[in-house]
Design an enzyme around this catalytic site. Structure first.
Site, PDB file in Angstrom:
ATOM      1  N   ASN A   8       0.856  -1.188   0.000  1.00  0.00           N
ATOM      2  CA  ASN A   8       0.000   0.000   0.000  1.00  0.00           C
ATOM      3  C   ASN A   8       0.896   1.244   0.000  1.00  0.00           C
ATOM      4  O   ASN A   8       1.482   1.585   1.024  1.00  0.00           O
ATOM      5  CB  ASN A   8      -0.902  -0.027   1.244  1.00  0.00           C
ATOM      6  CG  ASN A   8      -1.725   1.237   1.389  1.00  0.00           C
ATOM      7  OD1 ASN A   8      -1.856   2.020   0.449  1.00  0.00           O
ATOM      8  ND2 ASN A   8      -2.283   1.437   2.576  1.00  0.00           N
ATOM      9  N   LYS A  10      -0.037   4.281  -0.286  1.00  0.00           N
ATOM     10  CA  LYS A  10      -0.700   5.480   0.256  1.00  0.00           C
ATOM     11  C   LYS A  10      -0.499   6.646  -0.728  1.00  0.00           C
ATOM     12  O   LYS A  10      -0.542   6.441  -1.928  1.00  0.00           O
ATOM     13  CB  LYS A  10      -0.192   5.775   1.664  1.00  0.00           C
ATOM     14  CG  LYS A  10      -0.232   4.508   2.541  1.00  0.00           C
ATOM     15  CD  LYS A  10       0.044   4.720   3.984  1.00  0.00           C
ATOM     16  CE  LYS A  10      -0.045   3.370   4.701  1.00  0.00           C
ATOM     17  NZ  LYS A  10       0.060   3.484   6.144  1.00  0.00           N
ATOM     18  N   HIS A  92      -9.397   1.327   4.919  1.00  0.00           N
ATOM     19  CA  HIS A  92      -8.099   1.525   5.579  1.00  0.00           C
ATOM     20  C   HIS A  92      -8.267   2.505   6.740  1.00  0.00           C
ATOM     21  O   HIS A  92      -9.056   3.444   6.656  1.00  0.00           O
ATOM     22  CB  HIS A  92      -7.067   2.055   4.575  1.00  0.00           C
ATOM     23  CG  HIS A  92      -5.687   2.048   5.164  1.00  0.00           C
ATOM     24  ND1 HIS A  92      -5.225   3.067   5.969  1.00  0.00           N
ATOM     25  CD2 HIS A  92      -4.688   1.129   5.105  1.00  0.00           C
ATOM     26  CE1 HIS A  92      -4.001   2.767   6.371  1.00  0.00           C
ATOM     27  NE2 HIS A  92      -3.648   1.601   5.858  1.00  0.00           N
ATOM     28  N   GLU A  94      -6.661   4.928   7.732  1.00  0.00           N
ATOM     29  CA  GLU A  94      -6.479   6.353   7.400  1.00  0.00           C
ATOM     30  C   GLU A  94      -7.752   6.936   6.775  1.00  0.00           C
ATOM     31  O   GLU A  94      -8.085   8.096   7.005  1.00  0.00           O
ATOM     32  CB  GLU A  94      -5.257   6.519   6.482  1.00  0.00           C
ATOM     33  CG  GLU A  94      -3.963   6.354   7.279  1.00  0.00           C
ATOM     34  CD  GLU A  94      -2.824   5.709   6.518  1.00  0.00           C
ATOM     35  OE1 GLU A  94      -2.822   5.737   5.277  1.00  0.00           O
ATOM     36  OE2 GLU A  94      -1.923   5.150   7.191  1.00  0.00           O
ATOM     37  N   GLU A 162      -5.414  -4.873  10.827  1.00  0.00           N
ATOM     38  CA  GLU A 162      -4.396  -3.832  10.948  1.00  0.00           C
ATOM     39  C   GLU A 162      -4.651  -3.008  12.211  1.00  0.00           C
ATOM     40  O   GLU A 162      -5.398  -2.018  12.169  1.00  0.00           O
ATOM     41  CB  GLU A 162      -4.457  -2.894   9.743  1.00  0.00           C
ATOM     42  CG  GLU A 162      -4.117  -3.548   8.431  1.00  0.00           C
ATOM     43  CD  GLU A 162      -3.509  -2.533   7.467  1.00  0.00           C
ATOM     44  OE1 GLU A 162      -2.357  -2.753   7.058  1.00  0.00           O
ATOM     45  OE2 GLU A 162      -4.155  -1.525   7.165  1.00  0.00           O
ATOM     46  N   GLY A 168       2.478   2.318  10.709  1.00  0.00           N
ATOM     47  CA  GLY A 168       3.429   3.419  10.565  1.00  0.00           C
ATOM     48  C   GLY A 168       4.108   3.817  11.863  1.00  0.00           C
ATOM     49  O   GLY A 168       4.719   4.875  11.950  1.00  0.00           O
ATOM     50  N   SER A 200       3.515  -1.957  10.358  1.00  0.00           N
ATOM     51  CA  SER A 200       4.972  -1.979  10.578  1.00  0.00           C
ATOM     52  C   SER A 200       5.605  -3.327  10.215  1.00  0.00           C
ATOM     53  O   SER A 200       6.541  -3.792  10.872  1.00  0.00           O
ATOM     54  CB  SER A 200       5.306  -1.597  12.021  1.00  0.00           C
ATOM     55  OG  SER A 200       4.877  -0.265  12.300  1.00  0.00           O
TER      56      SER A 200
HETATM   57  P1  PGA Z   1       2.952   0.430   7.527  1.00  0.00           P
HETATM   58  O1  PGA Z   1       1.483   0.634   6.920  1.00  0.00           O
HETATM   59  O2  PGA Z   1       3.478  -0.840   6.957  1.00  0.00           O
HETATM   60  O3  PGA Z   1       3.711   1.644   7.066  1.00  0.00           O
HETATM   61  O4  PGA Z   1       2.804   0.340   9.012  1.00  0.00           O
HETATM   62  C1  PGA Z   1       0.600  -0.463   6.820  1.00  0.00           C
HETATM   63  C2  PGA Z   1      -0.724  -0.027   6.281  1.00  0.00           C
HETATM   64  O5  PGA Z   1      -1.156   1.107   6.562  1.00  0.00           O
HETATM   65  O6  PGA Z   1      -1.383  -0.780   5.548  1.00  0.00           O
END
Ligand code: PGA
Length: 238
Positions: A8, A10, A92, A94, A162, A168, A200
């Site tokens: 992903n 983003k 997601h 976000e 998640e 992140g 992460s």
């Molecule tokens: P990350 O993001 O690997 O940077 O923690 C994962 C995600 O948001 O799907």
């Protein structure tokens, strides 16, 4: 089934950067034993598709539940498909936290993905405060409830567990926590569903999730942003 590595991006990598990424990844090679998909920003779908090696799928990060109309800023499933996407994310964290998407809206997006015959990945997960309050399973139940009918129909949908606190943050869930989250997702939404872990993930910890036998793949943000990084993730999953 092959493990899934889903990247992903983003809001990173415009068309030129995406095209260069695809070329770099092609030169590094793709292990056949991994189901690989990249979710670039929508304007980069077509450019990435031009340079990606065979066997890597493309996905959209967010899709509308209508095919056309007065929906400023939204992307129709058919448009994303025309640009090369065969997968799509829904819900997601976000989207939920920064753009106010609720469980019902997310479920509508997922239903549209399913109706379009795309492979959908419904993202769910609790915040740190919800986990501390012992609400993890209740949160997953609430997030999954409006999507249950869609998830129960025969189709090509997956879940991604998640935990918001792991995304992140550099503080990944432990393998046992990820496995418990995946088990809860299956209990709540359907025993046969494939469940990814995200938060992460890096080449060093990826194998620990697959090794639980409960996690069918990973959804990766930061560590997937370079071709070398994604290549290392694929090598760890192969
Ligand atoms: P990350 O993001 O690997 O940077 O923690 C994962 C995600 O948001 O799907």
């Amino acid at each position: 089934m092959r493990p899934v590595v889903a990247a992903n991006w983003k809001m990173n990598h415009g068309p030129a950067a995406a095209k260069a990424f695809g070329r770099d990844l092609a030169s590094l090679g793709i292990p056949p034993g991994v189901e690989t998909v990249i979710f670039p920003p929508a304007p980069s779908l077509a450019a990435l598709g031009e340079s990606l090696p065979e066997g890597v799928a493309l996905g959209a990060q967010n899709l509308m539940w209508e095919e056309a109309g007065a929906f400023t800023g939204e992307i129709a499933p058919g448009m994303a498909a025309e640009a090369g996407a065969t997968w799509a994310l829904a819900g997601h964290s976000e989207r939920r936290a920064l753009f106010g998407e609720g469980d019902e809206m997310v479920a509508r997006r997922l239903a549209a993905i399913a109706a379009a015959g795309m492979v959908g990945v419904l993202c769910v997960g609790e915040t740190a405060a919800e986990r501390a309050a012992g609400q993890t399973e209740a949160v997953l139940a609430r997030q999954l409830a409006p999507a249950r009918e869609t998830l129960a129909a025969p189709g090509r949908l997956l879940l991604a567990y998640e935990p918001v606190w792991a995304i992140g943050s550099g503080s990944p869930a432990g393998p046992d926590e990820a496995a418990a989250g995946a088990q809860a997702c299956r209990r709540l939404a359907g025993a046969g569903l494939r469940v990814l872990y995200g938060g992460s993930v890096n080449p060093g910890n990826l194998g620990s999730y697959l090794g639980t036998g409960e996690v069918d793949g990973v959804l990766v943000g930061g560590a997937s942003l370079t071709a070398a990084g994604l290549s290392a993730l694929l090598a760890a999953a192969a």
